[in-house]
Design an enzyme around this catalytic site. Structure first.
Site, PDB file in Angstrom:
ATOM      1  N   SER A   1       0.824  -1.213   0.000  1.00 14.04           N
ATOM      2  CA  SER A   1       0.000   0.000   0.000  1.00 14.04           C
ATOM      3  C   SER A   1       0.856   1.260   0.000  1.00 14.04           C
ATOM      4  O   SER A   1       0.360   2.350  -0.306  1.00 14.04           O
ATOM      5  CB  SER A   1      -0.904   0.012   1.242  1.00 14.04           C
ATOM      6  N   LYS A   2       2.140   1.141   0.352  1.00 14.61           N
ATOM      7  CA  LYS A   2       3.006   2.311   0.458  1.00 14.61           C
ATOM      8  C   LYS A   2       3.346   2.934  -0.893  1.00 14.61           C
ATOM      9  O   LYS A   2       3.882   4.045  -0.946  1.00 14.61           O
ATOM     10  CB  LYS A   2       4.299   1.917   1.184  1.00 14.61           C
ATOM     11  N   ASP A   3       3.061   2.218  -1.982  1.00 18.57           N
ATOM     12  CA  ASP A   3       3.287   2.814  -3.309  1.00 18.57           C
ATOM     13  C   ASP A   3       2.463   4.088  -3.480  1.00 18.57           C
ATOM     14  O   ASP A   3       2.900   5.039  -4.138  1.00 18.57           O
ATOM     15  CB  ASP A   3       2.901   1.826  -4.411  1.00 18.57           C
TER      16      ASP A   3
END
Length: 468
Positions: free
Chosen positions: A59-61
């Site tokens: 999800s950090k993208d």
């Protein structure tokens, strides 16, 4: 025409639009959702928002791309610059992917609890990786926060996204993840569960969902010991969630419920989901899933729990999904007899872990060792229950005797000045035969139970147990 004379016919398709992304960055977001069928007996459906399909696998993208775009627009990040950030791995991967597309260099600072796979992955993207100790306070000069700040000062044309205090982080989830969940569930979501590290996902998604329906409950799944669930921030094993300080990207008004989850619950749940649902999730995903199962158990078929899985278990193959690693921390149990059986055979008082604080004098340590009739004692920071990372060394009776004989003034020195290496560890569920093997070269072993130091066993304990 090819070299062998074969003719190549040209074809054309009019009116067709190619469904091909122009870069990896266009593949960020629009992740799928899937219903779990086997992990919970509750009537309430548990739906996974599967962030592992992002290009960087997490999800950090989403905030990585948004923060770099914002820095470029503001002029904070200039062409050819160096991106520097403390990370548990996933944000670093997202930033590295953006950097590869935009021509930036990367330096990432991680703690020593981050798995080798994640460190190698960051290096594979061309990043420089600096590893720092986890069992230190944020203000300590060796902490990964402090080291990142120092690197920013020392590196020309450096930019630090500062994911813990950058408002673009939660805003990225408000603008993308939240709307996706609302649309994909057709507004039927009643509970949203996620882990909280920077708080960006929880705050951004939670704020958006509550703007659509104020009755939606936002649930933070938090490692035991993290400040979000009332802890002091003492070390724990699960990566990527929880904190030892309050990031400004964590909106304390968003979470309706905060559920503390132990390392053991996190890891066992991650393995269960992987085996029963065919979905390979990481340790922090196990934290969120454990909380989701708890919540769903209190609800009905009219409710819908959405749980965000931040990353894949591929980054945890040497830890969470490695039986030896799990057993070594006391999370798995071998066939009897085990180290736990040896502890049960000992007197209850003898099973209490005796240790000294780093500032305790050698004189105090000797007194303690005599009172408890032990020849080795760990040196550790903080009160019980200790984290394994808080054990920093040990004192040995023979070595103390030799040192004090040469210089009696050492008796009033701090234990940490004279301590030796840590006592080797063994999991409480590991076999007695393994303990015997380790004790051939070590006079004592530190027993870990649920990832935490529980007791000490010595050769005499094994002999007593075997004689019975």
């Amino acid at each position: 025409m090819t070299s062998d004379g074969t003719k190549i016919l040209k074809t054309s398709r009019t009116g067709a639009q190619l469904k091909i992304a122009n870069s990896m960055l266009e593949l960020i977001g629009n992740t799928p959702m899937v219903k779990l069928n086997n992990i919970s007996e509750s009537a309430c459906p548990i739906i996974v928002k599967n962030e592992t399909t992002n290009p960087g696998g997490s999800s950090k993208d989403r905030p990585a791309l948004a923060m770099i775009k914002a820095a470029e627009e503001s002029g904070e990040l200039k062409p050819g610059g160096t991106i520097i950030e403390p990370t548990s791995g996933n944000t670093g991967v997202g930033l590295a992917i953006v950097a590869a597309q935009r021509g930036y260099k990367c330096k990432f600072v991680v703690t020593d609890k981050v798995g080798k796979e994640k460190v190698d992955l960051l290096k594979a993207y061309g990043a420089e990786v600096i590893v720092c100790p986890v069992a230190v306070k944020p203000e300590d000069p060796t902490s990964y926060y402090s080291v990142a700040e120092r690197l920013v000062e020392e590196t020309p044309n450096a930019y630090r996204p500062n994911q813990y205090h950058n408002p673009v982080n939660p805003q990225a989830h408000f603008e993308t993840t939240g709307p996706e969940i609302w649309e994909q569930t057709e507004g039927k979501v009643t509970h949203f569960v996620t882990g909280a590290g920077t708080g960006g996902t929880l705050s951004g998604v939670g704020k958006y969902l509550k703007s659509q329906n104020p009755d939606i409950q936002i649930v933070a799944a938090d490692p035991e010991g993290s400040v979000f669930s009332g802890g002091s921030g003492r070390p724990y094993l699960v990566e990527g969630v929880g904190e030892d300080f309050w990031p400004t990207t964590y909106d304390q008004n968003i979470a309706d419920i905060v559920i503390p989850i132990s390392d053991e619950q996190s890891f066992i749940t991650a393995r269960m989901v992987t085996e029963q649902e065919g979905m390979l999730i990481g340790g922090s995903g196990g934290t969120a899933m454990a909380a989701a199962i708890q919540i769903a158990g209190q609800l009905t078929a009219e409710d819908m729990v959405v749980v965000l899985i931040p990353d894949s278990g591929r980054g945890y193959l040497s830890t969470v999904f490695n039986d030896d690693w799990m057993a070594g921390y006391g999370f798995l149990e071998a066939a009897s007899p085990t180290v736990g059986d040896v502890l049960k055979a000992k007197d209850r008082l003898e099973n209490q872990l005796v240790y000294v604080q780093p500032a305790d004098t050698l004189r105090m340590a000797i007194k303690l060792m005599h009172e408890h009739e032990i020849s080795q004692v760990p040196v550790a920071k903080g009160p019980m229950p200790l984290a394994n990372a808080e054990v920093i060394g040990s004192l040995d009776e023979l070595k103390i005797m030799e040192a004090v004989f040469k210089d009696s003034s050492l008796l009033d020195k701090a234990s940490e000045e004279l301590m030796g290496e840590r006592i080797p560890t063994i999991g409480i569920g590991q076999s007695v035969s393994m303990a015997i093997s380790h004790l051939e070269t070590n006079p004592a072993l530190l027993v870990l139970d649920g990832g935490r130091p529980r007791s000490i066993i010595a050769r005499s304990d094994l002999l007593s147990f075997l004689s019975k």
